[in-house]
Design an enzyme around this catalytic site. Structure first.
Site, PDB file in Angstrom:
ATOM      1  CE  LYS A   1     -17.578 -37.252   1.929  1.00  0.00           C
ATOM      2  NZ  LYS A   1     -18.661 -38.204   1.713  1.00  0.00           N
TER       3      LYS A   1
ATOM      4  CB  CYS B   1     -16.094 -33.000   2.740  1.00  0.00           C
ATOM      5  SG  CYS B   1     -17.504 -33.579   1.775  1.00  0.00           S
TER       6      CYS B   1
ATOM      7  CG  ASP C   1     -21.319 -35.890 -13.376  1.00  0.00           C
ATOM      8  OD1 ASP C   1     -21.367 -34.815 -12.756  1.00  0.00           O
ATOM      9  OD2 ASP C   1     -21.227 -35.966 -14.618  1.00  0.00           O
ATOM     10  CG  ASP C   2     -19.571 -37.058  -6.796  1.00  0.00           C
ATOM     11  OD1 ASP C   2     -18.615 -37.740  -7.187  1.00  0.00           O
ATOM     12  OD2 ASP C   2     -19.433 -35.955  -6.246  1.00  0.00           O
TER      13      ASP C   2
ATOM     14  CG  ASP D   1     -21.972 -31.038  -4.959  1.00  0.00           C
ATOM     15  OD1 ASP D   1     -21.417 -31.695  -5.867  1.00  0.00           O
ATOM     16  OD2 ASP D   1     -22.411 -31.568  -3.921  1.00  0.00           O
TER      17      ASP D   1
ATOM     18  CB  SER E   1     -30.260 -46.740  12.600  1.00  0.00           C
ATOM     19  OG  SER E   1     -31.157 -47.664  13.187  1.00  0.00           O
TER      20      SER E   1
ATOM     21  CG  ASP F   1     -23.449 -35.363  -5.399  1.00  0.00           C
ATOM     22  OD1 ASP F   1     -22.623 -34.483  -5.694  1.00  0.00           O
ATOM     23  OD2 ASP F   1     -23.177 -36.325  -4.662  1.00  0.00           O
TER      24      ASP F   1
END
Length: 720
Positions: free
Chosen positions: A401, A398, A428-429, A604, A520, A468
């Site tokens: 970010k 993080c 909110d996420d 969180d 991927s 989350d």
């Protein structure tokens, strides 16, 4: 600069002296295309040459330890903390319990020996082996510093036993403790030395008050005494074994040639399998047998380094020629030492100072690692490039970010949803979808790797992405993965993807969800992300709903961003990094179930830091908050690093983006803006339910704390 693909896996099993030196050499001269891994049970490896000095109190534990986490960062290696239990030469895999098999192309073993004495009745329960050194050093420090330290018995009258007994006698005497130290051997003590050296050592033992019992068999070890074969009982509250050194059982089970469990190596340090090398005490030099001594491990390092590179690149092998005799410097308890070589011996304080200088010089190689130059920058660049690069490496997790302020401004410009089946929630996420009468949570997150270990990174990324969902009181349902691998060969792609998905599967299964697919690609660096859906058993818990008077409960300590930033700069202690990883790997499922019945608002604590995420609750709820800084739990080492000026690359953005936070001063105040990865839950709870809630969280093993309260001053956060 073009990034070269990884094509070969080199795995160092054990953090012994030889491997520690190889790691340092690798950092100075890496081999392009090789992914290097070191596996060790602990984040540090003690240097045996300084153990008697540590026992005597001349050195601290930090003086004694080689920090493998810092060394691995210097070498560009992944470090796996665990104990190897098996090597399969046919499949070329290494087993560490609790994780997928680790594949190798070339491996090297340097795991030392142990003195666990499994055949001596009572020793396993009541004795303390002198090797492995790390656990012995911890237990001795606890015993030595205890107010009621009792008598000590040392089983084994060789060099190690004599050094330890004299060091223990000196340490306890210096602390004013009248403990009796007894050295016991089944034959004559120090029998491998010539008459002159043995005489010096026997007098030194007597001078330090060590009682010597020779030609005595030990029949049993109890909690309070050592019982000899003739019935004598030797009082002992701390019984250690320095005799009967033996290899680890799994080493002889590999299926390679060995001598009494010690891997037989030739003069290139190869075992009977050309893909496996060995060094140090766990190896038997079949071409030139020698006693077990650290001097051989140290001198094997340059040859091992060259030959590992040759094995991976098709080069020529070097040959190791051990000396026939070597200088032995033996500590005599106080700051005195004995020197013996070629039949001559002398002792005194000057020799201890000489030994001290040799040992400190050896350890300085690992304490003072050089800063290796990075790739050259172009002579001409656009304006702002140097400023954007900064003077420190970019953080992962993080810490990488986008800042809260920039993200909030951009998201504010998005239109509100026109759909009736999508609930728009402030700040909110996660999204709330109305599906068949159920409220379904949907969230996504991904992390730039901050560790070279894809298994550890996958576990943390999965727990982070689930955060989350847990923060809204939902039960995880389905998961898709999004993975970017650094450039590597097809073989390494398969190995790495298998490790990542196996690790993620364990976390997702434990959360009660299923992995249903994913995507991927290859890129410049490892990035792992997950999209998660969850089902809310009731009304989702959001950022809105906190009420003045609510208590604030935090379920995990903070500080991971600072510790990870320090780790990238080789400033964090390995043990603190390992402890931070362990906290990040801790799921919040049980905490979520405890809190969803009592929380008025919950989130969180992740990239925006504790202050930023608390600001989100306050903004959505129309309230303010007080933080009791003395009650906020911090990860081990975080406060010291913050005081030293270590900051995550996201720190400044977090400080600006949190809005006005009054009284956030000093290192603890700075850590309120530290970005967290896989952080804890922050909940606003009715104060009448706090004690009950904390009790449930503690019972479940969470280091939860009441860290403040919600106040009726909208937009104001005050640190008290």
């Amino acid at each position: 600069m073009m990034q070269l693909p990884l094509t070969r896996d080199l795995v160092l099993v054990g953090g012994g002296h030889t491997h520690a030196l190889v790691l340092r050499m690798w950092g100075m001269k890496p081999l392009a295309g090789v992914r290097l891994t070191v596996i060790n049970p602990a984040p540090t490896a003690p240097y045996s040459g300084m153990l008697p000095g540590f026992v005597a109190g001349h050195y601290s534990k930090n003086d004694l330890d080689i920090d493998l986490v810092q060394l691995a960062r210097f070498a560009g290696a992944r470090v796996i903390l665990g104990e190897v239990t098996r090597i399969d030469p046919d499949k070329k895999t290494i087993t560490v319990p609790g994780r997928p098999p680790i594949a190798y192309d070339v491996a090297s073993v340097d795991v030392g020996i142990n003195t666990r004495m499994p055949d001596l009745p009572g020793f396993a329960d009541n004795g303390i082996p002198a090797k492995p050194l790390d656990s012995f050093a911890r237990r001795w420090a606890t015993f030595r510093d205890a107010l009621d330290a009792g008598d000590v018995a040392v089983i084994g009258g060789g060099v190690a036993g004599a050094e330890l007994s004299m060091a223990m006698a000196f340490a306890l005497s210096e602390r004013g403790k009248s403990a009796k130290i007894t050295l016991i051997d089944s034959g004559p003590v120090m029998k491998g030395f010539n008459r002159t050296a043995r005489g010096h050592l026997l007098r030194a033992l007597a001078d330090t008050g060590v009682e010597v019992i020779e030609n005595a068999q030990v029949a049993r070890v109890t909690e309070a005494e050592v019982i000899l074969g003739d019935g004598r009982r030797i009082p002992s509250a701390f019984t250690t074994g320095a005799a009967g050194a033996r290899p680890h059982n799994w080493v002889s089970e590999i299926g390679l040639a060995h001598e009494g469990g010690y891997l037989t190596i030739d003069d290139t340090l190869r075992t009977s399998d050309p893909a496996i090398f060995a060094a140090g005490d766990c190896a038997h030099m079949g071409f030139a047998p020698r006693p077990k001594a650290g001097v051989f491990a140290v001198r094997q390092a340059p040859v091992l380094f060259d030959n590992l590179r040759a094995a991976l690149s098709g080069g020529e092998m070097e040959h190791f020629a051990p000396q026939k005799d070597y200088l032995k410097l033996i500590s005599l308890g106080g700051k005195r030492a004995l020197a013996e070589k070629l039949g001559t011996a002398a002792k005194g304080g000057l020799l201890w100072r000489w030994k001290d200088r040799i040992d400190r010089t050896f350890m300085s190689q690992f304490k003072d690692l050089p800063d290796m130059p990075g790739p050259d920058l172009p002579l001409t660049m656009a304006e702002g490039v140097r400023e954007a690069l900064g003077d420190k490496p970019m953080c992962g997790g993080c810490g990488a970010k986008v800042g809260r302020g920039a993200l909030r401004d951009v998201l504010a410009e998005l239109p509100t949803t026109p759909r009736d089946d999508v609930e728009s929630l402030p700040g909110d996420d996660a999204a709330v979808l109305i599906t068949g009468g159920l409220r379904q949570i949907m969230t996504t997150d991904h992390l730039r790797a901050f560790t070279h270990d894809p298994v550890l990174m996958a576990r943390i990324a999965a727990i982070h992405a689930l955060g989350d969902c847990w923060a809204m009181g939902a039960d995880p349902q389905a998961v898709t993965a999004s993975i970017i691998l650094p450039r590597m060969s097809a073989a390494l792609q398969r190995r790495t993807m298998a490790e990542i998905m196996a690790a993620a599967q364990d976390v997702i299964d434990a959360a009660g969800a299923v992995i249903v697919g994913g995507h991927s690609s290859l890129g410049d660096e490892l990035t792992i992300g997950f999209t998660v859906t969850g089902i809310c058993p009731g009304v989702p818990i959001t950022l809105a709903g906190a009420k003045p008077g609510d208590a604030l409960i935090l379920t995990k300590p903070i500080g991971s961003g600072t510790i990870m930033a320090a780790e990238m700069q080789r400033k964090a202690r390995g043990q603190d990094v390992a402890a931070a990883f362990a906290l990040m790997e801790r799921p919040q499922a049980v905490a979520s179930r405890v809190l969803r019945d009592v929380a008025h608002a919950m989130t969180d604590v992740t990239g925006f830091g504790l202050a930023g995420h608390l600001a989100g609750i306050c903004e959505a709820s129309g309230t303010g908050a007080e933080i009791d800084i003395a009650a906020v739990p911090f990860m081990d080492g975080a406060e010291d690093l913050a005081e030293a000026g270590v900051r995550s690359t996201l720190y400044a953005d977090n400080r600006d983006g949190a809005g006005p936070v009054f009284g956030a001063n000093g290192p603890k105040g700075d850590l309120l803006f530290d970005p967290q990865t896989a952080g804890g839950l922050l909940a606003a709870v009715d104060p009448s339910r706090v004690d009950e809630t904390l009790g449930k969280l503690w019972l479940a093993g969470y280091p939860a704390a009441r860290i403040g309260r919600i106040i009726d001053q909208p937009g104001r956060i005050t640190v008290i």
